[in-house]
Write a protein that holds these residues in place. Sequence first.
Motif, PDB file in Angstrom:
ATOM      1  N   ARG A 148      29.164 -11.438  -4.867  1.00  0.00           N
ATOM      2  CA  ARG A 148      30.271 -11.792  -3.970  1.00  0.00           C
ATOM      3  C   ARG A 148      30.561 -10.652  -2.978  1.00  0.00           C
ATOM      4  O   ARG A 148      30.773 -10.905  -1.787  1.00  0.00           O
ATOM      5  N   THR A 199      27.776 -10.594  -0.492  1.00  0.00           N
ATOM      6  CA  THR A 199      27.952 -11.670   0.494  1.00  0.00           C
ATOM      7  C   THR A 199      29.002 -11.292   1.531  1.00  0.00           C
ATOM      8  O   THR A 199      28.819 -11.496   2.743  1.00  0.00           O
ATOM      9  N   PHE A 200      30.095 -10.740   1.055  1.00  0.00           N
ATOM     10  CA  PHE A 200      31.162 -10.288   1.961  1.00  0.00           C
ATOM     11  C   PHE A 200      30.650  -9.240   2.950  1.00  0.00           C
ATOM     12  O   PHE A 200      30.906  -9.335   4.165  1.00  0.00           O
ATOM     13  N   THR A 217      29.933  -9.913   7.131  1.00  0.00           N
ATOM     14  CA  THR A 217      30.679  -9.112   8.107  1.00  0.00           C
ATOM     15  C   THR A 217      29.744  -8.329   9.015  1.00  0.00           C
ATOM     16  O   THR A 217      29.933  -8.298  10.243  1.00  0.00           O
ATOM     17  N   GLY A 272      25.901 -17.177   6.087  1.00  0.00           N
ATOM     18  CA  GLY A 272      26.744 -17.727   5.037  1.00  0.00           C
ATOM     19  C   GLY A 272      26.062 -18.843   4.269  1.00  0.00           C
ATOM     20  O   GLY A 272      26.168 -18.915   3.028  1.00  0.00           O
ATOM     21  N   LEU A 308      32.364 -20.567   5.265  1.00  0.00           N
ATOM     22  CA  LEU A 308      32.646 -19.159   4.988  1.00  0.00           C
ATOM     23  C   LEU A 308      32.218 -18.272   6.158  1.00  0.00           C
ATOM     24  O   LEU A 308      32.954 -17.346   6.550  1.00  0.00           O
ATOM     25  N   VAL A 321      34.584 -15.840   8.404  1.00  0.00           N
ATOM     26  CA  VAL A 321      34.297 -14.411   8.499  1.00  0.00           C
ATOM     27  C   VAL A 321      34.188 -13.983   9.961  1.00  0.00           C
ATOM     28  O   VAL A 321      34.706 -12.918  10.349  1.00  0.00           O
ATOM     29  N   THR A 343      38.783  -9.017   6.643  1.00  0.00           N
ATOM     30  CA  THR A 343      37.873 -10.052   6.169  1.00  0.00           C
ATOM     31  C   THR A 343      37.879 -10.153   4.648  1.00  0.00           C
ATOM     32  O   THR A 343      37.612 -11.227   4.084  1.00  0.00           O
ATOM     33  N   VAL A 355      37.499 -13.725   2.482  1.00  0.00           N
ATOM     34  CA  VAL A 355      36.341 -14.056   1.639  1.00  0.00           C
ATOM     35  C   VAL A 355      36.773 -14.249   0.189  1.00  0.00           C
ATOM     36  O   VAL A 355      36.316 -15.180  -0.500  1.00  0.00           O
ATOM     37  N   TRP A 356      37.637 -13.365  -0.309  1.00  0.00           N
ATOM     38  CA  TRP A 356      38.106 -13.502  -1.691  1.00  0.00           C
ATOM     39  C   TRP A 356      38.767 -14.856  -1.917  1.00  0.00           C
ATOM     40  O   TRP A 356      38.494 -15.558  -2.905  1.00  0.00           O
ATOM     41  N   LEU A 386      36.170 -17.872  -1.674  1.00  0.00           N
ATOM     42  CA  LEU A 386      35.293 -17.916  -2.845  1.00  0.00           C
ATOM     43  C   LEU A 386      36.044 -18.429  -4.084  1.00  0.00           C
ATOM     44  O   LEU A 386      35.481 -19.176  -4.902  1.00  0.00           O
TER      45      LEU A 386
END
Length: 382
Positions: free
Chosen positions: A250, A253-254, A258, A301, A320, A324, A367, A371-372, A375
């Motif tokens: 995760r 991915t974040f 970004t 994404g 997502l 972002v 961001t 994202v948190w 998800l």
Amino acid sequence: MNDSSWGAPSQAGYAGPWAPADRGPARGAAPAGPAYDAHDALHPSETRPMPTVPDIPATGGNQDDDRGAARLSGPPVRDDSPHLSPPPVTPHRSQEPMPSAPQPPSPAPQKKSAGRDLGAAIGVGVGLGAVIAASLFIVKAVFVGVVAVAVVVGLWELTSRLKERKGINAPLVPLAVGGAAMVVAGYARGAEGAWVAMALTALAVLVWRMTEPPDGYLKDVTAGVFAAFYVPFLATFVSMMLTAQDGPQRVLTFLVLTVVSDTGAYAIGWRFGKHKLAPRISPGKTREGLVGAVTFAMAAGAVCMHFLIDDGTWWQGLLLGLAVAASATLGDLGESMIKRDLGIKDMGTVLPGHGGIMDRLDSLLPTAPVVWLLLVIFVGSA
């Protein structure tokens, strides 16, 4: 008028049978002997003005007859009348503007420049990526420590610029201690621990500032609370993502989304950017760059959600990526607003080719909560 009207020479001593003896030679008749000036034979009252002479060639034509000049036999007759010559004829030219002052040669067109040392920027970026990846997938606690260090350095840069440019003395000690504690609390206790640490940090800022004179107290503590929320509190969502079973994926991915969003905005905006996005805030950002950020982030994404996130789907990755791109752009504009208000280009110089830590966290910080949250909605928090 012919030549005889101005007086032709006659035989010596004879004036003609029609001329009276008491008047002498006839008017206009030339006496015998050497040639004389024909103009002397005219009475002053009978002097004729010189006729206007038209423009004629210098050679050719019967110009003596046209001017009325007397022709006498013998030596040439001297003419004492003023000679009128036509004014010089200037050839017709089209009116041209007066030449202006010599202008300096125009500089040769320059190629677009990235504005930074790309070699140093790429090298620093690769180094940071290696440190993050190693700490993220080997020991999670080490990654939490990396985040805490970045937060403390970012707070130091922000408070230093506020003091230098605006004279605002936001207390750094309670901010640094409380900020690091916030990141650890978010990893250990989740959202509740992050909120408690945030409240205690704000209280510590208020108390710490009381040890100094009251002048500027309100602006100092306001700036301190803002700094606590802007840097460490937003960063706690990164450590909160790490608590999930697939936490490293995760966080990766974040970070990937970004970075890809920023890269797409930079690449497309630098190559095709013509229409300014927010010229009063950040003149370098363009609408074409925003389109590039959205396109790149949505593609990344879809790939990340499908291959990295448990139970994730590609269409969730598209949403997502769109979110972002929007949050990263707003975060970048937000810090640009702060720097423009402070009158600076970069927050610091600790990262060659990038500026300061805050110049890299500007897109990441806002961001992280986006994202948190998405998800958690898409695949849960476990």
